[in-house]
Design a protein around this motif. Structure first.
Motif, PDB file in Angstrom:
ATOM      1  N   ALA A 151       0.377  -3.990  -7.299  1.00 56.39           N
ATOM      2  CA  ALA A 151      -0.449  -2.701  -8.062  1.00 56.39           C
ATOM      3  C   ALA A 151      -1.672  -2.811  -8.054  1.00 56.39           C
ATOM      4  O   ALA A 151      -2.392  -2.522  -7.352  1.00 56.39           O
ATOM      5  N   PHE A 152      -2.212  -4.245  -8.428  1.00 56.46           N
ATOM      6  CA  PHE A 152      -3.924  -4.840  -8.066  1.00 56.46           C
ATOM      7  C   PHE A 152      -4.020  -5.245  -6.572  1.00 56.46           C
ATOM      8  O   PHE A 152      -4.579  -4.962  -5.935  1.00 56.46           O
ATOM      9  N   VAL A 153      -2.900  -5.937  -6.247  1.00 53.50           N
ATOM     10  CA  VAL A 153      -2.889  -5.994  -4.767  1.00 53.50           C
ATOM     11  C   VAL A 153      -2.845  -4.590  -3.794  1.00 53.50           C
ATOM     12  O   VAL A 153      -3.847  -5.312  -2.984  1.00 53.50           O
ATOM     13  N   ALA A 154      -2.643  -3.831  -3.972  1.00 50.99           N
ATOM     14  CA  ALA A 154      -2.213  -2.655  -3.426  1.00 50.99           C
ATOM     15  C   ALA A 154      -3.362  -1.829  -3.410  1.00 50.99           C
ATOM     16  O   ALA A 154      -4.172  -1.152  -2.618  1.00 50.99           O
ATOM     17  N   GLU A 155      -3.688  -1.823  -4.609  1.00 61.36           N
ATOM     18  CA  GLU A 155      -5.002  -0.975  -4.911  1.00 61.36           C
ATOM     19  C   GLU A 155      -6.551  -2.180  -3.952  1.00 61.36           C
ATOM     20  O   GLU A 155      -7.002  -1.136  -3.770  1.00 61.36           O
ATOM     21  N   ALA A 156      -6.243  -3.285  -4.280  1.00 62.83           N
ATOM     22  CA  ALA A 156      -7.572  -3.684  -3.483  1.00 62.83           C
ATOM     23  C   ALA A 156      -6.693  -3.876  -1.942  1.00 62.83           C
ATOM     24  O   ALA A 156      -8.468  -3.435  -1.238  1.00 62.83           O
ATOM     25  N   ASP A 157      -5.911  -3.993  -1.236  1.00 62.80           N
ATOM     26  CA  ASP A 157      -5.485  -4.434  -0.147  1.00 62.80           C
ATOM     27  C   ASP A 157      -4.019  -4.226   0.017  1.00 62.80           C
ATOM     28  O   ASP A 157      -3.843  -5.652   0.456  1.00 62.80           O
ATOM     29  N   PRO A 158      -3.735  -2.768   0.349  1.00 62.09           N
ATOM     30  CA  PRO A 158      -2.410  -3.188   0.624  1.00 62.09           C
ATOM     31  C   PRO A 158      -2.057  -3.569   1.844  1.00 62.09           C
ATOM     32  O   PRO A 158      -0.490  -3.819   2.473  1.00 62.09           O
ATOM     33  N   HIS A 159      -2.282  -4.321   2.874  1.00 64.14           N
ATOM     34  CA  HIS A 159      -2.236  -5.076   4.317  1.00 64.14           C
ATOM     35  C   HIS A 159      -1.846  -6.698   3.725  1.00 64.14           C
ATOM     36  O   HIS A 159      -1.499  -7.417   4.966  1.00 64.14           O
ATOM     37  N   MET A 160      -2.856  -6.936   2.246  1.00 63.15           N
ATOM     38  CA  MET A 160      -2.444  -8.312   2.307  1.00 63.15           C
ATOM     39  C   MET A 160      -1.458  -8.837   2.602  1.00 63.15           C
ATOM     40  O   MET A 160      -0.268  -8.404   1.892  1.00 63.15           O
ATOM     41  N   PRO A 161      -1.060 -10.123   3.002  1.00 64.58           N
ATOM     42  CA  PRO A 161       0.653 -10.480   2.791  1.00 64.58           C
ATOM     43  C   PRO A 161       1.621 -10.792   1.528  1.00 64.58           C
ATOM     44  O   PRO A 161       0.502 -11.608   1.019  1.00 64.58           O
ATOM     45  N   VAL A 162       2.613 -10.761   1.593  1.00 67.00           N
ATOM     46  CA  VAL A 162       3.095 -10.719   0.181  1.00 67.00           C
ATOM     47  C   VAL A 162       3.879 -11.773   0.286  1.00 67.00           C
ATOM     48  O   VAL A 162       4.833 -10.530   1.174  1.00 67.00           O
ATOM     49  N   LEU A 216       9.628  -0.935  -4.779  1.00 70.41           N
ATOM     50  CA  LEU A 216       8.319  -1.322  -5.067  1.00 70.41           C
ATOM     51  C   LEU A 216       7.280  -1.668  -4.280  1.00 70.41           C
ATOM     52  O   LEU A 216       6.247  -0.762  -4.213  1.00 70.41           O
ATOM     53  N   ALA A 217       7.712  -2.258  -3.052  1.00 71.72           N
ATOM     54  CA  ALA A 217       7.270  -2.155  -1.952  1.00 71.72           C
ATOM     55  C   ALA A 217       7.026  -0.406  -1.054  1.00 71.72           C
ATOM     56  O   ALA A 217       5.430  -0.183  -0.847  1.00 71.72           O
ATOM     57  N   GLU A 218       7.458   0.513  -1.321  1.00 69.71           N
ATOM     58  CA  GLU A 218       7.649   0.811  -0.758  1.00 69.71           C
ATOM     59  C   GLU A 218       6.411   1.726  -1.188  1.00 69.71           C
ATOM     60  O   GLU A 218       5.812   3.063  -1.249  1.00 69.71           O
ATOM     61  N   ALA A 219       6.869   2.177  -3.020  1.00 72.46           N
ATOM     62  CA  ALA A 219       6.358   2.974  -4.187  1.00 72.46           C
ATOM     63  C   ALA A 219       4.866   2.787  -3.676  1.00 72.46           C
ATOM     64  O   ALA A 219       4.115   3.343  -3.935  1.00 72.46           O
ATOM     65  N   LEU A 220       4.479   1.590  -3.789  1.00 67.46           N
ATOM     66  CA  LEU A 220       2.955   0.805  -3.526  1.00 67.46           C
ATOM     67  C   LEU A 220       2.309   0.433  -2.787  1.00 67.46           C
ATOM     68  O   LEU A 220       1.898   0.454  -2.155  1.00 67.46           O
ATOM     69  N   PHE A 265       8.783 -10.418  -7.402  1.00 64.42           N
ATOM     70  CA  PHE A 265       9.492  -9.110  -7.083  1.00 64.42           C
ATOM     71  C   PHE A 265      10.255  -9.103  -8.464  1.00 64.42           C
ATOM     72  O   PHE A 265      11.528  -8.679  -8.504  1.00 64.42           O
ATOM     73  N   GLY A 266       9.843  -9.901 -10.044  1.00 62.33           N
ATOM     74  CA  GLY A 266      10.783  -9.875 -11.324  1.00 62.33           C
ATOM     75  C   GLY A 266      10.431  -9.261 -11.632  1.00 62.33           C
ATOM     76  O   GLY A 266       9.428  -8.366 -11.690  1.00 62.33           O
ATOM     77  N   ALA A 267      10.558  -9.565 -12.956  1.00 60.15           N
ATOM     78  CA  ALA A 267      10.382  -9.109 -14.150  1.00 60.15           C
ATOM     79  C   ALA A 267       8.765  -8.340 -14.945  1.00 60.15           C
ATOM     80  O   ALA A 267       8.828  -7.424 -14.874  1.00 60.15           O
ATOM     81  N   GLU A 268       7.563  -9.315 -14.578  1.00 63.96           N
ATOM     82  CA  GLU A 268       6.616  -8.564 -14.004  1.00 63.96           C
ATOM     83  C   GLU A 268       6.034  -8.725 -12.931  1.00 63.96           C
ATOM     84  O   GLU A 268       4.889  -8.123 -13.633  1.00 63.96           O
ATOM     85  N   SER A 269       6.026  -8.504 -12.219  1.00 65.54           N
ATOM     86  CA  SER A 269       5.830  -8.567 -10.543  1.00 65.54           C
ATOM     87  C   SER A 269       4.822  -7.196 -10.500  1.00 65.54           C
ATOM     88  O   SER A 269       4.355  -7.620  -9.521  1.00 65.54           O
ATOM     89  N   ALA A 270       6.055  -6.360 -11.389  1.00 59.98           N
ATOM     90  CA  ALA A 270       4.764  -4.678 -10.634  1.00 59.98           C
ATOM     91  C   ALA A 270       3.419  -4.706 -10.825  1.00 59.98           C
ATOM     92  O   ALA A 270       2.901  -4.359 -10.340  1.00 59.98           O
ATOM     93  N   LEU A 271       3.467  -5.282 -11.999  1.00 65.31           N
ATOM     94  CA  LEU A 271       1.736  -4.989 -12.213  1.00 65.31           C
ATOM     95  C   LEU A 271      -0.123  -6.054 -10.926  1.00 65.31           C
ATOM     96  O   LEU A 271      -0.288  -5.318 -10.302  1.00 65.31           O
ATOM     97  N   LEU A 272       1.286  -6.880 -10.694  1.00 62.28           N
ATOM     98  CA  LEU A 272       0.292  -8.014 -10.077  1.00 62.28           C
ATOM     99  C   LEU A 272       0.463  -7.202  -8.809  1.00 62.28           C
ATOM    100  O   LEU A 272      -0.735  -7.129  -8.452  1.00 62.28           O
ATOM    101  N   THR A 300       2.255  -2.317   3.079  1.00 63.45           N
ATOM    102  CA  THR A 300       3.014  -2.861   4.024  1.00 63.45           C
ATOM    103  C   THR A 300       3.521  -4.143   5.089  1.00 63.45           C
ATOM    104  O   THR A 300       3.601  -4.027   6.224  1.00 63.45           O
ATOM    105  N   ASN A 301       2.617  -5.314   4.165  1.00 71.18           N
ATOM    106  CA  ASN A 301       2.747  -6.464   5.125  1.00 71.18           C
ATOM    107  C   ASN A 301       3.943  -7.989   4.097  1.00 71.18           C
ATOM    108  O   ASN A 301       3.404  -8.466   3.780  1.00 71.18           O
ATOM    109  N   VAL A 302       4.400  -7.306   3.428  1.00 70.70           N
ATOM    110  CA  VAL A 302       5.884  -7.937   2.726  1.00 70.70           C
ATOM    111  C   VAL A 302       6.832  -8.890   3.770  1.00 70.70           C
ATOM    112  O   VAL A 302       7.282  -9.018   4.349  1.00 70.70           O
TER     113      VAL A 302
END
Length: 228
Positions: free
Chosen positions: A48-59, A78-82, A39-46, A85-87
């Motif tokens: 966002a891709f995860v949320a688009e592919a499978d928001p239940h994927m373990p983070v 970020l977890a809430e915005a995207l 959840f660092g400087a550029e983490s949001a984009l990756l 569900t499995n951080v």
């Protein structure tokens, strides 16, 4: 946990499409795919891709106990915005902390030992169930990552999937703005790469983005990505 050659072929066919790669990994490997995120400087984009592919994927988030307060707040935001569900917070046991870092100052005199205690060992244990781990590493981040592939085979058979391996910083910034993704609050203060607070400092505009990590030391990696 080795991955079949046919699965590798499918994953490599999606190397230029981050969301396609993540969807293929989820389809081929199911629950055996996890995401590593600081959840660092550029983490949001990756993410966002995860949320688009499978928001239940373990983070998997390494809760080292030494993060900037801004990082912990950003993690929740970020977890809430995207809609992730499995951080999961991954941390060392209190018994290990008491035995090996009773004063909480191990980072100051042996940062490698601190990283082993707070990052490498907890993540080694947490990652055992996964055939593939998704990371946000990029070739442009540092000289040590210049040859990083999108689909990376580790010696033990586990995969690292690096969907952003070939992305440049300006591409990431542009796509984050296009998607309306919130930046980490410390980026505006000169932190292009953000780790634990005691071992991270701002860098100049012309410096390597990771120059502020363990500045002044030969150390460039915490170890979770360099172990086999």
């Amino acid at each position: 946990m080795a991955v079949a050659p046919s699965v590798l072929t499918v994953l490599r066919s999606q190397a230029q499409d981050p969301v396609g790669l993540l969807r293929a990994a989820s389809a081929q490997l199911g629950s055996a795919v996890g995401v590593l995120s600081s959840f660092g400087a550029e983490s949001a984009l990756l993410l966002a891709f995860v949320a688009e592919a499978d928001p239940h994927m373990p983070v998997l988030f390494l809760e080292t106990g030494r993060h900037f307060p801004e990082t912990l707040a950003y993690r929740a935001e970020l977890a809430e915005a995207l809609g992730l569900t499995n951080v999961q917070d991954i941390r060392p046991t209190q018994a290990e902390l008491d035995a090996r870092d009773p004063t909480g100052e191990l980072w100051a005199f042996d940062p490698d030992a601190c990283c082993r205690l707070r990052k490498v060992e907890p993540m080694d244990l947490a990652s055992l169930p996964y055939a593939a781990l998704v990371t946000g590493r990029k070739q442009a981040q540092a000289a040590t990552r210049a040859l990083l592939p999108v689909v990376e085979e580790k010696a033990g058979g586990q995969l690292r999937l690096n969907p952003l391996a070939h992305w440049q910083a300006e591409e990431i910034t542009r796509e984050m703005k296009r998607r309306g993704l919130p930046p980490h609050p410390l980026v505006a203060q000169g932190y292009p790469s953000i780790g634990c607070a005691p071992c991270t400092q701002p860098v100049g505009q012309t410096e390597d983005p990771r120059a502020g990590r363990w500045a002044g030391l030969a150390k460039t990696e915490c170890g979770i990505h360099t172990a086999s």
